[in-house]
Design a protein around this motif. Structure first.
Motif, short mmCIF file in Angstrom:
data_model
loop_
_atom_site.label_atom_id
_atom_site.label_comp_id
_atom_site.label_asym_id
_atom_site.label_seq_id
_atom_site.Cartn_x
_atom_site.Cartn_y
_atom_site.Cartn_z
N ALA A 167 3.63 1.76 12.00
CA ALA A 167 2.26 2.30 12.11
C ALA A 167 2.29 3.81 12.25
CB ALA A 167 1.53 1.66 13.29
N GLY A 168 3.24 4.31 13.05
CA GLY A 168 3.38 5.75 13.18
C GLY A 168 3.66 6.44 11.85
N GLY A 169 4.51 5.81 11.04
CA GLY A 169 4.78 6.35 9.71
C GLY A 169 3.53 6.38 8.84
N MET A 170 2.73 5.32 8.92
CA MET A 170 1.49 5.26 8.15
C MET A 170 0.49 6.32 8.61
SD MET A 170 1.60 3.03 5.76
CE MET A 170 2.50 1.58 5.23
N PHE A 171 0.35 6.51 9.91
CA PHE A 171 -0.56 7.52 10.41
C PHE A 171 -0.13 8.92 9.97
CE2 PHE A 171 -1.61 4.44 14.04
CZ PHE A 171 -2.76 4.01 13.40
N TRP A 172 1.17 9.15 9.95
CA TRP A 172 1.68 10.44 9.47
C TRP A 172 1.34 10.62 7.98
CZ3 TRP A 172 7.37 12.30 10.70
CH2 TRP A 172 7.50 13.66 10.32
N LEU A 173 1.53 9.57 7.20
CA LEU A 173 1.20 9.65 5.78
C LEU A 173 -0.29 9.89 5.54
CD1 LEU A 173 3.40 6.78 4.25
CD2 LEU A 173 3.62 9.24 3.82
N SER A 174 -1.14 9.47 6.48
CA SER A 174 -2.58 9.65 6.30
C SER A 174 -2.99 11.12 6.34
CB SER A 174 -3.35 8.86 7.36
OG SER A 174 -3.23 9.45 8.64
N ARG A 175 -2.04 12.01 6.64
CA ARG A 175 -2.34 13.44 6.72
C ARG A 175 -2.06 14.16 5.39
NH1 ARG A 175 -2.82 15.46 11.80
NH2 ARG A 175 -1.93 17.46 11.19
N ILE A 176 -1.67 13.43 4.35
CA ILE A 176 -1.38 14.08 3.07
C ILE A 176 -2.64 14.68 2.47
CG2 ILE A 176 0.61 12.61 2.55
CD1 ILE A 176 -1.25 11.04 0.63
N ASP A 177 -2.45 15.74 1.66
CA ASP A 177 -3.54 16.32 0.90
C ASP A 177 -3.00 16.83 -0.42
OD1 ASP A 177 -2.34 18.85 1.38
OD2 ASP A 177 -3.53 19.11 3.21
N ILE A 195 -6.92 7.64 3.36
CA ILE A 195 -7.75 6.65 4.05
C ILE A 195 -7.06 5.28 4.03
CG2 ILE A 195 -9.94 5.41 3.99
CD1 ILE A 195 -10.18 8.28 4.96
N GLY A 196 -6.44 4.95 2.88
CA GLY A 196 -5.71 3.70 2.79
C GLY A 196 -4.56 3.63 3.78
N PHE A 197 -3.80 4.73 3.90
CA PHE A 197 -2.68 4.75 4.85
C PHE A 197 -3.19 4.65 6.29
CE2 PHE A 197 -0.42 7.36 1.45
CZ PHE A 197 0.31 6.28 1.01
N LEU A 198 -4.31 5.29 6.58
CA LEU A 198 -4.86 5.25 7.93
C LEU A 198 -5.22 3.82 8.32
CD1 LEU A 198 -5.86 6.94 10.39
CD2 LEU A 198 -8.09 7.04 9.26
N ILE A 199 -5.90 3.12 7.42
CA ILE A 199 -6.29 1.73 7.71
C ILE A 199 -5.05 0.85 7.83
CG2 ILE A 199 -7.54 -0.29 6.85
CD1 ILE A 199 -9.49 1.66 5.52
N VAL A 239 0.84 -1.21 0.00
CA VAL A 239 0.00 0.00 0.00
C VAL A 239 0.87 1.25 0.00
CG1 VAL A 239 -1.54 1.36 1.48
CG2 VAL A 239 -2.07 -1.03 0.99
N LEU A 240 1.93 1.24 0.82
CA LEU A 240 2.82 2.39 0.87
C LEU A 240 3.44 2.66 -0.50
CD1 LEU A 240 5.33 3.31 3.64
CD2 LEU A 240 6.12 3.25 1.29
N PHE A 241 4.02 1.63 -1.11
CA PHE A 241 4.70 1.82 -2.39
C PHE A 241 3.72 2.17 -3.51
CE2 PHE A 241 8.10 -1.14 -0.62
CZ PHE A 241 8.95 -0.08 -0.32
#
Length: 510
Positions: free
Chosen positions: A356-366, A476-480, A297-299
């Motif tokens: 998980a912390g990295g993913m939550f941070w990425l979930s803030r992108i816009d 949303i994908g990064f958050l999940i 998902v990240l890549f």
């Protein structure tokens, strides 16, 4: 001067034997690392090239996922069979057959002229990976003595596994921008040729074992997983109640149930179900499923976000992932060095939480995010966390297992990563596409959730709405994915019970 030439009937001096053995082992580790790098690269190297592949061969947004999943599903679905083939027909022979198939399929994939051609080549690459990966681990075991020597080799193997995904993105960007997307597939051709040429010098053939190949089991699990993933991907462009979603999910589920029945009744099962009775192993497989889904998902999402929303070139996109590679490499090496002292539970708990912390941070992108403000930090954090996980996951999967089942256990761990990636991309890709469509309908009423393509110039406000919708779906994908990794951390902290003493005694090379 002493004559040190080895002649027929004359025993070599000890120095000659040691030097030859050291040289052979150095070549063996090089080939194992190169082979593992090819296998890991093939998962990620196409990511940066996806927009170029989509434009060249006319893939739809949902069908584009199959460029990734055609490889992941055949790789993950056939890994267990690949391990059995290596046992039955010889490790070196299987390793070389896989390298030959990977070389040929990579060449054909690079020459692809349509979607079916490329997807067939990607599936063949997955088959080759299923032969190479278990054979390479088995060859590592038979080549390097248990203890410090093998643990050092495992450190190299783990580092390659940790950085291979990110390195694939870097190389994919370089080749796509400077040459063509086709070179992300051609890259394996010279490497594979070298591996084939040198394998007979580096490895001795193993003694073939008996037993039958469980072809019904292999076919049922691979077909079942493929249909389930197809149904999930179809839901992104249609509805959950559509025939194209319900039928594949139902048939795929039935095939997976049939696989379990086949394994329970088989005299030579592809997957001995008793392996799952051990909590450490079952937990390791579950954690690897989570890690595999988060990685893909990240890549996948970030590659599309960086190129479509941030408008980076493929080359710049590839180097954007270098931060992840550095974090993964450094902490994979650290993990290998300390796992025997602290045990796998601590490293897995910390690694999954950090990721998980990295993913939550990425979930803030816009739509207005910048690389250094929104991507650099979370990529470094996520890479560092993932790097901590690979060696302790391998150790937890094989701790206390019977010698004849170490190969199947390590193959199942690899399969968990690939299947987790395929399922993660299918599920979270569907979630992201749905979230993007709903955001688009809200920002541009009457658009019907249309994509970013247009036959003419797109007004700036419309393009911003499209970018905002895409970023929202990816976030949303990064958050999940972050919550999935939190679940993995809970499993690691509460179920894994391999102590530091067990870790020091356990053969972590398989």
């Amino acid at each position: 001067m002493t004559d040190r030439t080895v002649r027929p009937g004359v025993m070599p001096l000890p120095g000659d034997t040691a030097q030859a053995s050291s040289s052979r082992k150095g070549l063996a580790l090089t080939l194992i690392a190169l082979a593992q790098m090819m296998v890991v690269l093939d998962v990620s190297v196409v990511n940066v090239a996806l927009p170029s592949i989509q434009g060249a061969l006319g893939f739809s947004a949902s069908n584009l996922e199959w460029v990734v999943n055609a490889y992941a599903l055949t790789f993950g679905g056939l890994l267990l069979l690949g391990g059995r083939i290596a046992d039955k027909y010889g490790q070196r022979r299987t390793f070389m057959a896989g390298a030959a198939l990977l070389t040929v399929s990579s060449l054909l994939g690079g020459l692809a002229q349509d979607q079916a051609w490329l997807l067939s080549a990607r599936a063949a690459q997955g088959v080759s990976g299923a032969l190479i990966a278990p054979a390479a681990l088995a060859l590592l075991t038979s080549t390097f003595a248990e203890g410090a020597e093998r643990n050092k080799a495992m450190g190299v193997y783990g580092a390659v596994s940790g950085i291979g995904g990110a390195l694939g993105n870097v190389l994919g960007g370089v080749f796509t921008d400077e040459l063509s997307w086709r070179w992300v597939l051609f890259i394996n051709v010279p490497i594979g040729a070298f591996v084939l040429a040198a394998a007979t010098r580096a490895f001795r053939e193993s003694r073939p074992a008996g037993g039958r190949l469980d072809l019904p089991g292999a076919l049922s699990v691979t077909a079942g997983m493929s249909l389930v993933v197809y149904g999930l991907i179809n839901a992104a462009s249609h509805s959950w109640g559509s025939t194209g979603t319900v039928v594949p999910l139902a048939v795929g589920g039935a095939l997976l149930i049939a696989f379990l029945l086949i394994e329970a009744r088989s005299a030579s099962p592809l997957l001995p179900l008793r392996i799952f009775r051990n909590g450490n192993r079952s937990s390791a497989y579950a954690i690897m499923l989570a890690v595999g889904s988060a990685l893909i998902v990240l890549f996948y999402f970030l590659t599309l976000y960086i190129q479509i929303v941030l408008r980076f070139s493929p080359l710049k996109t590839g180097f954007a992932f270098l931060t992840f590679a550095v974090g993964a490499a450094v902490f994979a090496t650290l993990s290998s060095a300390v796992v025997a002292r602290v045990g796998p539970r601590l490293l897995l708990s910390v690694g999954t939480l950090v990721s998980a912390g990295g993913m939550f941070w990425l979930s803030r992108i816009d739509a207005d995010s910048a690389y250094f403000g929104s991507l650099f930090g979370p990529l470094l954090i996520a890479g560092s966390g993932i790097g901590l996980c690979f060696v302790p996951l391998t150790l937890a999967a094989v701790a206390g297992i019977r010698g004849e089942e170490t190969g199947i256990s390590s193959a199942l761990l690899n399969a968990s990563q690939q299947v987790g990636g395929a399922l993660g991309l299918a599920v979270l890709g569907t979630v992201a596409a749905t979230a993007t469509r709903h955001r688009m309908e809200k920002l541009l009423p009457g658009s019907g959730g249309a994509g970013s393509k247009s036959s003419g110039p797109v007004p700036p406000q419309v393009q911003h709405a499209v970018n905002d919708s895409l970023a929202h779906g990816y976030s949303i994908g990064f958050l999940i994915a972050g919550f999935v990794l939190i679940g993995a951390a809970v499993i690691a902290a509460t179920v894994i019970r391999v102590s530091s003493e067990d870790a020091a005694r356990t053969d972590v090379a398989v």
